[in-house]
Enzyme design. Structure first.
Site, PDB file in Angstrom:
ATOM      1  N   ASP A   9      43.134  -9.883  10.810  1.00 14.20           N
ATOM      2  CA  ASP A   9      41.718  -9.785  11.126  1.00 14.20           C
ATOM      3  C   ASP A   9      41.579  -9.435  12.605  1.00 14.20           C
ATOM      4  O   ASP A   9      41.982 -10.205  13.470  1.00 14.20           O
ATOM      5  CB  ASP A   9      41.055 -11.134  10.823  1.00 14.20           C
ATOM      6  CG  ASP A   9      39.578 -11.184  11.105  1.00 14.20           C
ATOM      7  OD1 ASP A   9      39.042 -10.277  11.779  1.00 14.20           O
ATOM      8  OD2 ASP A   9      38.945 -12.161  10.668  1.00 14.20           O
ATOM      9  N   ASN A  23      29.046   2.230  14.350  1.00 13.23           N
ATOM     10  CA  ASN A  23      28.212   3.353  13.945  1.00 13.23           C
ATOM     11  C   ASN A  23      27.461   3.801  15.197  1.00 13.23           C
ATOM     12  O   ASN A  23      27.429   3.097  16.197  1.00 13.23           O
ATOM     13  CB  ASN A  23      27.291   3.014  12.763  1.00 13.23           C
ATOM     14  CG  ASN A  23      26.291   1.931  13.091  1.00 13.23           C
ATOM     15  OD1 ASN A  23      25.564   2.018  14.074  1.00 13.23           O
ATOM     16  ND2 ASN A  23      26.253   0.896  12.264  1.00 13.23           N
ATOM     17  N   GLY A  31      31.695  -3.610   7.517  1.00 12.41           N
ATOM     18  CA  GLY A  31      33.116  -3.501   7.831  1.00 12.41           C
ATOM     19  C   GLY A  31      33.492  -4.143   9.149  1.00 12.41           C
ATOM     20  O   GLY A  31      33.014  -5.227   9.500  1.00 12.41           O
ATOM     21  N   ASP A  33      32.717  -3.230  12.139  1.00 15.61           N
ATOM     22  CA  ASP A  33      31.556  -3.311  13.027  1.00 15.61           C
ATOM     23  C   ASP A  33      30.768  -4.599  12.780  1.00 15.61           C
ATOM     24  O   ASP A  33      30.462  -5.341  13.714  1.00 15.61           O
ATOM     25  CB  ASP A  33      30.677  -2.080  12.793  1.00 15.61           C
ATOM     26  CG  ASP A  33      29.600  -1.871  13.841  1.00 15.61           C
ATOM     27  OD1 ASP A  33      29.700  -2.454  14.939  1.00 15.61           O
ATOM     28  OD2 ASP A  33      28.668  -1.110  13.562  1.00 15.61           O
ATOM     29  N   GLY A 125      37.188   3.269   6.423  1.00 14.26           N
ATOM     30  CA  GLY A 125      36.382   2.474   5.492  1.00 14.26           C
ATOM     31  C   GLY A 125      35.305   3.322   4.855  1.00 14.26           C
ATOM     32  O   GLY A 125      35.573   4.292   4.153  1.00 14.26           O
TER      33      GLY A 125
END
Length: 182
Positions: A9, A23, A31, A33, A125
């Site tokens: 992680d 983004n 995800g 972000d 992703g």
């Protein structure tokens, strides 16, 4: 610069800088972000909002990078970069944008004096970049950029699941083997 691969992680990494596959809005998402914004807390979002109110009013363009505090993460900074959405017809052009995400993230972190940086697999992703191609671009770009950095001593790729880790591990082995033959 040492390049390492771990499965885990990214929000749990104890490094100077964590790269966020953001983004363009810089305001959080899904995800990696979303996980970074959730675990890092409101400090990250506050700095992202300030960036949007200033120089990045239209959002962060794909291939660029910008840093904020890491908030409650076990890091000093989050380096936000926006990867390209995969489009097979524009693959070569977009590969350059994806490579720029890694180069610009390294440049920003190096400028801050970071010694360690953790990367996710940017664009793999929801942006649908095929894992093997993304691994080749990521590892090759970071490897090539390593000699030009002043402070970064370790670039760590943190892969969330065993499949992604396995692909990155295989590609890294191929890149190393190829360099030994040259």
């Amino acid at each position: 610069m040492e390049i390492t691969l771990v499965q885990g992680d990214i929000t749990q990494q104890q490094v100077d800088a964590i790269v966020n596959a953001a983004n363009s809005s810089l305001l959080g998402g899904g995800g990696v972000d979303g996980a970074i914004h959730r675990k890092g807390g409101p400090e990250i979002l506050a700095e992202c909002r300030a960036l949007r109110a200033g120089h990045y009013g239209g959002g962060l363009p794909a291939g660029q990078a910008v840093a904020t505090t890491a908030g409650r993460l076990q890091a000093r900074w989050v380096v936000h970069t926006v990867g390209p959405v995969y489009d097979r017809a524009r693959g070569q052009e977009l590969a350059g944008v994806l490579a720029s995400c890694y180069r610009e993230s390294l440049r920003v972190a190096d400028g801050l004096g970071a010694r360690t940086i953790a990367f996710p697999a940017v664009s793999t992703g929801v942006y649908r970049w095929p894992m093997e191609g993304a691994a080749r671009i990521a590892l090759g770009t970071v490897r090539e950029a390593g000699g030009a950095l002043r402070s970064i001593q370790e670039a760590r790729f943190v892969l969330f699941d065993g499949e992604a880790f396995g692909v990155f591990q295989r590609v890294w082995h191929e890149l190393l083997h190829g360099s030994m033959v040259d």
